[in-house]
Design a protein around this motif. Structure first.
Motif, PDB file in Angstrom:
ATOM      1  N   SER A 107     -38.739  53.891 -41.244  1.00 58.55           N
ATOM      2  CA  SER A 107     -38.790  53.108 -42.476  1.00 58.55           C
ATOM      3  C   SER A 107     -37.388  52.744 -42.963  1.00 58.55           C
ATOM      4  O   SER A 107     -37.158  51.634 -43.449  1.00 58.55           O
ATOM      5  CB  SER A 107     -39.538  53.884 -43.559  1.00 58.55           C
ATOM      6  N   MET A 108     -36.441  53.659 -42.835  1.00 57.01           N
ATOM      7  CA  MET A 108     -35.079  53.383 -43.291  1.00 57.01           C
ATOM      8  C   MET A 108     -34.428  52.283 -42.454  1.00 57.01           C
ATOM      9  O   MET A 108     -33.615  51.508 -42.964  1.00 57.01           O
ATOM     10  CB  MET A 108     -34.242  54.663 -43.245  1.00 57.01           C
ATOM     11  N   ILE A 109     -34.788  52.206 -41.172  1.00 62.72           N
ATOM     12  CA  ILE A 109     -34.240  51.144 -40.321  1.00 62.72           C
ATOM     13  C   ILE A 109     -34.906  49.808 -40.645  1.00 62.72           C
ATOM     14  O   ILE A 109     -34.224  48.797 -40.884  1.00 62.72           O
ATOM     15  CB  ILE A 109     -34.437  51.488 -38.830  1.00 62.72           C
ATOM     16  N   LEU A 110     -36.232  49.767 -40.674  1.00 60.27           N
ATOM     17  CA  LEU A 110     -36.954  48.498 -40.814  1.00 60.27           C
ATOM     18  C   LEU A 110     -37.037  48.011 -42.254  1.00 60.27           C
ATOM     19  O   LEU A 110     -36.949  46.809 -42.517  1.00 60.27           O
ATOM     20  CB  LEU A 110     -38.367  48.645 -40.237  1.00 60.27           C
ATOM     21  N   ASN A 111     -37.226  48.926 -43.193  1.00 60.92           N
ATOM     22  CA  ASN A 111     -37.441  48.514 -44.588  1.00 60.92           C
ATOM     23  C   ASN A 111     -36.171  48.538 -45.426  1.00 60.92           C
ATOM     24  O   ASN A 111     -36.023  47.740 -46.356  1.00 60.92           O
ATOM     25  CB  ASN A 111     -38.507  49.407 -45.234  1.00 60.92           C
ATOM     26  N   TYR A 114     -31.002  49.632 -42.536  1.00 59.69           N
ATOM     27  CA  TYR A 114     -29.909  50.378 -41.913  1.00 59.69           C
ATOM     28  C   TYR A 114     -29.796  50.026 -40.430  1.00 59.69           C
ATOM     29  O   TYR A 114     -30.791  49.748 -39.762  1.00 59.69           O
ATOM     30  CB  TYR A 114     -30.123  51.880 -42.067  1.00 59.69           C
ATOM     31  N   ASP A 115     -28.571  50.072 -39.928  1.00 63.44           N
ATOM     32  CA  ASP A 115     -28.340  49.915 -38.493  1.00 63.44           C
ATOM     33  C   ASP A 115     -28.478  51.247 -37.769  1.00 63.44           C
ATOM     34  O   ASP A 115     -28.865  51.292 -36.603  1.00 63.44           O
ATOM     35  CB  ASP A 115     -26.932  49.367 -38.233  1.00 63.44           C
ATOM     36  N   LYS A 189     -23.833  49.410 -41.777  1.00 63.36           N
ATOM     37  CA  LYS A 189     -24.820  50.041 -42.649  1.00 63.36           C
ATOM     38  C   LYS A 189     -25.349  51.304 -41.975  1.00 63.36           C
ATOM     39  O   LYS A 189     -26.307  51.274 -41.202  1.00 63.36           O
ATOM     40  CB  LYS A 189     -25.953  49.078 -42.990  1.00 63.36           C
ATOM     41  N   ILE A 190     -24.697  52.397 -42.255  1.00 63.59           N
ATOM     42  CA  ILE A 190     -25.012  53.693 -41.648  1.00 63.59           C
ATOM     43  C   ILE A 190     -25.456  54.641 -42.748  1.00 63.59           C
ATOM     44  O   ILE A 190     -24.745  54.845 -43.737  1.00 63.59           O
ATOM     45  CB  ILE A 190     -23.781  54.253 -40.912  1.00 63.59           C
ATOM     46  N   GLY A 191     -26.646  55.199 -42.589  1.00 62.32           N
ATOM     47  CA  GLY A 191     -27.209  56.065 -43.619  1.00 62.32           C
ATOM     48  C   GLY A 191     -27.486  57.468 -43.121  1.00 62.32           C
ATOM     49  O   GLY A 191     -27.223  57.814 -41.973  1.00 62.32           O
ATOM     50  N   GLU A 192     -28.043  58.252 -44.002  1.00 55.55           N
ATOM     51  CA  GLU A 192     -28.297  59.669 -43.717  1.00 55.55           C
ATOM     52  C   GLU A 192     -29.618  60.082 -44.351  1.00 55.55           C
ATOM     53  O   GLU A 192     -29.989  59.589 -45.416  1.00 55.55           O
ATOM     54  CB  GLU A 192     -27.142  60.502 -44.282  1.00 55.55           C
ATOM     55  N   LYS A 193     -30.321  60.962 -43.688  1.00 59.02           N
ATOM     56  CA  LYS A 193     -31.585  61.467 -44.202  1.00 59.02           C
ATOM     57  C   LYS A 193     -31.659  62.976 -43.974  1.00 59.02           C
ATOM     58  O   LYS A 193     -31.394  63.459 -42.868  1.00 59.02           O
ATOM     59  CB  LYS A 193     -32.772  60.796 -43.503  1.00 59.02           C
TER      60      LYS A 193
END
Length: 314
Positions: A107-111, A114-115, A189-193
């Protein structure tokens, strides 16, 4: 295809059936189209036989077997090359990564756009001094150098947009720095979960303290290549010129002093030899940059640039 699950492994025959069953259950519950790519990094146990059995039972489970052990980076790189999903998820094969995290990462990638999304094992079950303290130092150093503020660069559970994995190359021991490699490739756009970390159920860890020493060396390497890979003269030429000028000015000052006072001996003054040494070092650095430029300009990828989008062109 929605998802490609890439799993590098070494001697994980016991955990594979349970892991694959868990992944397939999550995929089916969410209605995803998927493939599971198991990359056997030269296992000496029955891992490959288990993979072939799993493939016969479910053709969506696929396998790649290395002839010998090449390391996790090589396994990930081959998995990335084979992946066909819009979103690529990586995880370890030891059941310490939970497949239940896959929908959230997807979800974080598609919605959320994020790359790359990296897992953060905030609560760990391997809290040993020899593992956690070096890991904290490693992560702090990587954050400082790269400017990417992730808590756990080395977490195996990550999600990528397909374009991200198809645009990067992972080699040596660079799997620790995939977020850094992705950033240098232009994926910002690099995120963390926060993800669940589970206690190891089968086998033993494949990593030792040496990986942290190698990790810092790899960080220096990837930082240099990312900044100066296509323009080595900008680094070596700058420092070479500065060193040469400092040495030249020092030697000139001493020679002028000798001319003014002939009684002064140059050969007995340490500053004279230090100045000569600095000039030689500067010349060598400059030549290294010149040779680096020649190599870079003749490299096959000298004009390889990642294009994000085009309009009005065929």
């Amino acid at each position: 295809m929605d998802l490609s699950i890439v799993i590098p492994l070494l001697n994980e025959a016991e955990s594979l059936p349970e892991l694959c069953a868990w992944i397939c259950r999550v995929m089916d519950e969410n209605g995803y189209s998927y493939e599971v790519i198991l990359v056997d990094d030269g296992s000496t146990d029955e891992s490959w036989e288990v993979i072939k059995t799993l493939h016969r039972e479910n053709p969506l489970i696929k396998g790649i077997k290395f002839q010998r052990n090449y390391g996790k980076s090589g396994a990930l790189n081959e998995g990335f090359r084979a992946a066909q999903g819009d979103v690529v998820i990586t995880m370890d094969a030891d059941l310490q990564d939970s497949p239940d995290e896959i929908p959230g990462l997807r979800s974080m990638i598609l919605n959320d756009g994020y790359d790359l999304v990296s897992g953060w094992k905030k609560k760990r079950y391997d809290n040993t001094l020899t593992k956690n303290l070096p890991s904290k130092l490693f992560n702090a150093a990587t954050r400082s150098v790269s400017g990417i503020y992730l808590h756990d660069f080395n977490c195996g559970l990550k999600a990528y947009r397909q374009k991200t994995v198809k645009s990067i190359e992972v080699y040596g021991e660079m799997h620790r720095y995939i977020p850094v490699i992705a950033k240098w490739a232009g994926f910002r756009k690099i995120g963390e979960k926060v993800v669940e970390h589970r206690a190891r159920k089968y086998g033993v860890t494949k990593f030792g303290l040496s990986r942290f020493v190698n990790g810092f060396l790899d960080l220096a390497s990837i930082t240099f290549v990312g900044k100066y890979g296509k323009k080595p003269m900008h680094f070596f030429g700058l420092w070479g010129t500065l060193c040469f000028l400092i040495g030249f000015i020092s030697i000139t000052y001493l020679i002028i002093g000798k001319i003014v006072d002939p009684e002064v001996s140059l050969s007995n003054r340490p500053a004279f030899y230090i100045g000569l040494t600095v000039m030689i070092i500067g010349s060598q650095l400059f030549l290294a940059g010149f040779l680096g430029e020649l190599i870079s300009r003749n490299a096959p990828g000298r004009n390889l640039y990642l294009i994000e989008e085009k309009t009005g062109l065929g």
